[in-house]
Design a protein around this motif. Structure first.
Motif, mmCIF file in Angstrom:
data_model
loop_
_atom_site.group_PDB
_atom_site.id
_atom_site.type_symbol
_atom_site.label_atom_id
_atom_site.label_comp_id
_atom_site.label_asym_id
_atom_site.label_seq_id
_atom_site.Cartn_x
_atom_site.Cartn_y
_atom_site.Cartn_z
ATOM 1 N N ALA A 95 29.804 74.606 63.054
ATOM 2 C CA ALA A 95 29.368 73.367 62.985
ATOM 3 C C ALA A 95 28.249 72.993 63.735
ATOM 4 C CB ALA A 95 30.794 72.145 62.792
ATOM 5 N N GLU A 96 28.436 73.302 64.970
ATOM 6 C CA GLU A 96 27.299 72.983 65.752
ATOM 7 C C GLU A 96 25.865 73.655 65.384
ATOM 8 O OE1 GLU A 96 26.749 72.031 70.642
ATOM 9 O OE2 GLU A 96 28.476 73.526 70.105
ATOM 10 N N ALA A 97 26.003 74.806 64.968
ATOM 11 C CA ALA A 97 24.754 75.701 64.777
ATOM 12 C C ALA A 97 24.181 75.147 63.496
ATOM 13 C CB ALA A 97 25.226 77.182 64.720
ATOM 14 N N LEU A 98 25.094 74.767 62.501
ATOM 15 C CA LEU A 98 24.679 74.221 61.310
ATOM 16 C C LEU A 98 24.063 72.866 60.913
ATOM 17 C CD1 LEU A 98 26.899 76.715 58.994
ATOM 18 C CD2 LEU A 98 24.473 77.155 60.011
ATOM 19 N N ALA A 99 24.782 71.866 61.414
ATOM 20 C CA ALA A 99 24.966 70.556 61.291
ATOM 21 C C ALA A 99 23.806 69.777 61.803
ATOM 22 C CB ALA A 99 26.391 70.089 61.298
ATOM 23 N N ASP A 100 23.252 69.003 61.309
ATOM 24 C CA ASP A 100 22.469 67.716 61.795
ATOM 25 C C ASP A 100 23.224 66.606 61.990
ATOM 26 O OD1 ASP A 100 19.899 69.163 61.370
ATOM 27 O OD2 ASP A 100 19.810 68.528 59.448
ATOM 28 N N GLN A 101 24.341 66.334 61.114
ATOM 29 C CA GLN A 101 25.366 65.195 61.192
ATOM 30 C C GLN A 101 26.532 65.658 61.419
ATOM 31 O OE1 GLN A 101 24.691 61.484 61.186
ATOM 32 N NE2 GLN A 101 22.718 61.910 61.468
ATOM 33 N N VAL A 102 27.663 65.044 62.131
ATOM 34 C CA VAL A 102 28.897 65.863 62.267
ATOM 35 C C VAL A 102 29.833 64.346 62.093
ATOM 36 C CG1 VAL A 102 30.630 66.618 63.864
ATOM 37 C CG2 VAL A 102 28.157 67.381 63.901
ATOM 38 N N ALA A 103 31.068 64.645 61.390
ATOM 39 C CA ALA A 103 31.921 63.460 61.131
ATOM 40 C C ALA A 103 33.355 64.293 61.868
ATOM 41 C CB ALA A 103 32.314 63.057 59.821
ATOM 42 N N ILE A 104 34.022 63.530 62.519
ATOM 43 C CA ILE A 104 35.159 64.084 63.089
ATOM 44 C C ILE A 104 36.565 63.323 62.486
ATOM 45 C CG2 ILE A 104 36.898 64.398 65.188
ATOM 46 C CD1 ILE A 104 34.361 64.551 66.815
ATOM 47 N N ILE A 105 37.357 63.995 61.513
ATOM 48 C CA ILE A 105 38.322 63.492 60.725
ATOM 49 C C ILE A 105 39.542 63.789 61.372
ATOM 50 C CG2 ILE A 105 39.195 63.336 58.161
ATOM 51 C CD1 ILE A 105 36.091 64.353 57.426
ATOM 52 N N TYR A 106 40.351 62.797 61.356
ATOM 53 C CA TYR A 106 41.834 63.173 61.786
ATOM 54 C C TYR A 106 42.739 62.224 60.776
ATOM 55 C CZ TYR A 106 45.903 62.842 64.922
ATOM 56 O OH TYR A 106 47.284 63.023 65.165
ATOM 57 N N ARG A 107 43.533 62.968 60.270
ATOM 58 C CA ARG A 107 44.496 62.287 59.235
ATOM 59 C C ARG A 107 43.926 61.474 58.173
ATOM 60 N NH1 ARG A 107 49.886 60.789 63.153
ATOM 61 N NH2 ARG A 107 50.128 63.009 63.497
ATOM 62 N N GLY A 108 42.833 61.982 57.682
ATOM 63 C CA GLY A 108 41.949 61.425 56.449
ATOM 64 C C GLY A 108 41.093 60.315 56.952
ATOM 65 N N ARG A 109 41.069 60.008 58.255
ATOM 66 C CA ARG A 109 40.024 59.056 58.717
ATOM 67 C C ARG A 109 38.910 59.366 59.734
ATOM 68 N NH1 ARG A 109 42.755 56.131 62.551
ATOM 69 N NH2 ARG A 109 40.908 55.572 63.665
ATOM 70 N N ILE A 110 37.793 59.002 59.398
ATOM 71 C CA ILE A 110 36.774 59.281 60.004
ATOM 72 C C ILE A 110 36.661 58.619 61.403
ATOM 73 C CG2 ILE A 110 34.121 59.409 60.496
ATOM 74 C CD1 ILE A 110 34.009 59.633 57.394
ATOM 75 N N LEU A 111 37.024 59.545 62.491
ATOM 76 C CA LEU A 111 37.070 58.932 63.986
ATOM 77 C C LEU A 111 35.673 58.681 64.472
ATOM 78 C CD1 LEU A 111 39.974 61.319 65.376
ATOM 79 C CD2 LEU A 111 40.027 58.746 64.208
ATOM 80 N N ARG A 112 34.895 59.455 64.423
ATOM 81 C CA ARG A 112 33.479 59.473 64.894
ATOM 82 C C ARG A 112 32.468 59.949 64.166
ATOM 83 N NH1 ARG A 112 33.376 57.049 70.332
ATOM 84 N NH2 ARG A 112 31.229 57.028 69.949
ATOM 85 N N GLN A 113 31.366 59.682 63.980
ATOM 86 C CA GLN A 113 30.328 60.402 63.409
ATOM 87 C C GLN A 113 28.804 60.104 63.835
ATOM 88 O OE1 GLN A 113 30.608 59.271 59.047
ATOM 89 N NE2 GLN A 113 29.483 57.423 59.390
ATOM 90 N N GLY A 114 28.109 61.069 63.713
ATOM 91 C CA GLY A 114 26.627 60.916 64.076
ATOM 92 C C GLY A 114 25.948 62.329 64.318
#
Length: 129
Positions: free
Chosen positions: A13-32
């Motif tokens: 993900a770190e190598a490929l992504a420009d944006q990342v979302a961290i999802i836990y139990r179907g909820r986006i916790l952080r993104q950017g």
């Protein structure tokens, strides 16, 4: 063009992504962006000075926006708010105090560190890293 991938492989993900979302139990916790998340979750960039010999560091005065976060006889780590402005000042201060600096570089910070901190917070625990 936007391409969305879902992965548990944080290195990928770190190598490929420009944006990342961290999802836990179907909820986006952080993104950017990776850089936004690293700064928001892990704090200011960290730089390490490695010395060729033990150094006492008596009288070291750091510029505003620079905090000493770790110290041993032969290395120092600093959290730095504005590296372009303050790193030259830090280097001048170290050399003026006779510190034998071998390297001065940014400490790598990873998406895994971000993820572990976000998940620890989401699960009510202490920061993992």
């Amino acid at each position: 063009r936007t391409i969305i991938i879902c992965t548990h492989n944080l290195v990928e993900a770190e190598a490929l992504a420009d944006q990342v979302a961290i999802i836990y139990r179907g909820r986006i916790l952080r993104q950017g962006t990776l850089s936004q998340l690293k700064r928001d979750i892990l704090g200011p960039a960290e730089f390490e000075a490695v010395l060729s010999q033990p150094w006492e560091g008596v009288g070291l005065v750091l510029p505003e926006g620079v905090t000493l976060s770790y110290r041993s006889a032969t290395s120092l780590k600093f959290q730095v708010e504005a590296p372009k402005e303050t790193n030259p000042q830090v280097m001048r201060e170290l050399t003026s105090k006779s510190a034998s600096v071998v390297t001065f570089q940014e400490s790598p910070r990873t998406l895994e560190q971000v993820y572990l901190n976000v998940m620890a917070d989401a699960q009510g625990g202490s920061n993992a890293l």
